[in-house]
Motif scaffolding. Structure first.
Motif, PDB file in Angstrom:
ATOM      1  N   SER A   1       0.813  -1.218   0.000  1.00 18.63           N
ATOM      2  CA  SER A   1       0.000   0.000   0.000  1.00 18.63           C
ATOM      3  C   SER A   1       0.841   1.261   0.000  1.00 18.63           C
ATOM      4  N   GLY A   2       1.951   1.258   0.748  1.00 17.07           N
ATOM      5  CA  GLY A   2       2.795   2.443   0.813  1.00 17.07           C
ATOM      6  C   GLY A   2       3.693   2.598  -0.388  1.00 17.07           C
ATOM      7  N   CYS A   3       4.299   1.485  -0.819  1.00 15.30           N
ATOM      8  CA  CYS A   3       5.205   1.525  -1.966  1.00 15.30           C
ATOM      9  C   CYS A   3       4.529   1.090  -3.267  1.00 15.30           C
ATOM     10  N   CYS A   4       3.298   0.621  -3.175  1.00 22.23           N
ATOM     11  CA  CYS A   4       2.473   0.309  -4.355  1.00 22.23           C
ATOM     12  C   CYS A   4       3.208  -0.576  -5.365  1.00 22.23           C
ATOM     13  N   VAL A   5       3.880  -1.618  -4.878  1.00 24.17           N
ATOM     14  CA  VAL A   5       4.681  -2.448  -5.783  1.00 24.17           C
ATOM     15  C   VAL A   5       3.831  -3.222  -6.783  1.00 24.17           C
TER      16      VAL A   5
END
Length: 464
Positions: A344-348
């Motif tokens: 969610s934070g780095c949206c990999v």
């Protein structure tokens, strides 16, 4: 530091320090990795296109991940060395292992993906198995092992007996043993290493390997194994007959739309000797462990009662030690938070790269960036009075201070970690009301992206 590119040191001091000895086989490639890593770290939620400064940088980033010399193993190697350095001086360390799945079904053009989920779902993506090293206080020190792979498009259908007879190296469950061996190599030999795993890690071969490597395990039981003398029977029945040694309040994390809650549980413990499975008895003997049964006797209506049966190689002789083992297992939740930061934070899962071979080094780099965001969040809770220079470069904390206080005058003495993390969280929408708890990772990764722009502007107007 990179003496040939001082601006890079200024913009990404932590990343240069973390990966300064990366060896991709080409100095220019090494510098490009640090530059691209700095850009992605500044905007962890953005795509490669959004993170890069211009078209030239964007093309260079794509060429970096397409280069055969840029491998995930080479990117993770310096991070493992830094993890080992941060682990020094700790008497006890926890390696939390867990598997997550990266869904790229919405990127059908990406080649080399494999099936994930159930067959009717028709999902495609990658499997990621990670060991996150944590201090006894619960601070993430870095990754100790990580493997990412695609399952074969078509796996042969086998019955349960045929699967059981497969050699371990042919099974996906070998990931637990491989991660344990890699973690043991990262952790300093003087530290007590305790590997923690969920129900999927209840493998007899894992207990055997832990005994061989002289390391410790704490896993949640899934198999109702046979217990040998002196108390013969099945594991769950044997533990159910043990005397309740006390009660405990345990936090049940929020899941599937249900809020977190406190559960009152009873605690039982006993030493057990588990019989080796029939197909392993020629190569493995019985194993002596300690079991701790945690049961919620009166759950709230519409709630699933909490029930953990923990198996550990660490002795349990009294209620206090049983409670300590339960607290250790509670740390396992942290790796799920780490996976949330990564997804969610780095949206990999939004990354659009043409082939899995290009995706793997990208994921290795973003996994390190995700660890850093997670580490900073927890450091503010564990060491709030530490100087902020542990987490921010000089221009970053000065820019943050000036922006937060609406002033051009910054103090000579840096603020604390607790103060700057709160200010970063407020950039991400944290309200810091009187009854609010500490900021979480979501507001921090939002605030971090704003801070990157603020710090860049500060550098433009304060080049000295």
């Amino acid at each position: 530091m990179d003496t040939e590119n001082p601006e890079l040191d200024e913009l990404s001091a932590w990343l240069v320090d973390e990966l300064h000895d990366v060896a991709l086989g080409d100095k220019r490639l090494n510098r490009r990795l640090l530059t691209t890593g700095a850009q992605l770290a500044a905007r962890p939620s953005g795509s490669i296109n959004q993170a890069c400064a211009d078209w030239a940088d964007t093309k260079a980033a794509y060429r970096l991940f397409a280069n055969a010399k840029t491998t995930a193993e080479k990117i993770r190697a310096p991070h493992y060395r830094r993890t080992r350095e941060r682990a020094r001086g700790h008497q006890r360390l926890f390696a939390i292992q867990d598997t997550t799945y990266l869904n790229y079904t919405h990127h059908p053009a990406t080649k080399g993906l494999g099936p994930i989920g159930t067959a009717p779902q028709k999902l495609s993506g990658l499997v990621m198995h990670t060991a996150l090293l944590m201090s006894e206080e619960g601070l993430p020190l870095g990754l100790a092992s990580q493997a990412i792979w695609a399952r074969p498009p078509k796996r042969p259908r086998r019955g349960s007996e045929a699967r059981r007879k497969l050699p371990l190296e042919a099974k996906e469950s070998a990931k637990w043993l491989q991660a344990l061996q890699q973690t043991r190599a990262v952790v300093p030999p003087e530290a007590q290493l305790i590997t923690i795993g969920d129900r999927e890690s209840d493998l007899f071969a894992l207990f055997e390997q832990a005994r061989t490597l002289e390391t410790e395990l704490l896993v949640r039981a899934a198999q109702n194994r046979s217990v040998c003398a002196p108390e013969v029977g099945r594991l769950w029945a044997v533990m159910g007959r043990q005397k309740v040694c006390g009660q405990l309040q345990v936090l049940v994390p929020a899941r599937q739309g249900k809020p977190g809650r406190q559960a009152l549980v009873t605690v039982r413990f006993a030493p057990v000797r588990l019989k080796a499975p029939r197909h392993l008895r020629k190569t493995m003997g019985d194993i002596s462990l300690y079991a701790v049964l945690v049961q919620e006797e009166a759950p709230p209506p519409d709630s699933t009662p909490l029930c953990w049966l923990l198996l550990t190689t660490v002795p349990v002789h009294n209620f206090a030690e049983a409670v300590e083992r339960i607290r250790w297992y509670g740390l396992r939740w942290q790796i799920e938070v780490y996976h949330k930061v990564l997804k969610s934070g780095c949206c990999v899962e939004k990354a659009q790269l043409a082939h899995v071979e290009r995706l793997l080094p990208y994921l290795a780099l973003l996994s390190i960036i995700a660890w850093r965001l997670f580490w900073m969040t927890l450091l503010a809770r564990h060491a709030p009075e530490a100087p902020c220079t542990l987490v921010l470069a000089a221009h970053e904390w000065r820019a943050l201070y000036a922006f937060h206080h609406r002033t051009q005058q910054v103090p000579a003495r840096p603020p604390t970690v607790g103060q700057v993390v709160l200010w970063i969280a407020q950039l991400g929408g944290f309200l810091a009301r009187k009854n609010d708890g500490p900021p979480g990772v979501t507001v921090l990764w939002r605030g971090w992206q704003r801070l990157s722009d603020i710090a860049a502007a500060w550098l433009a107007f304060h080049p000295s």
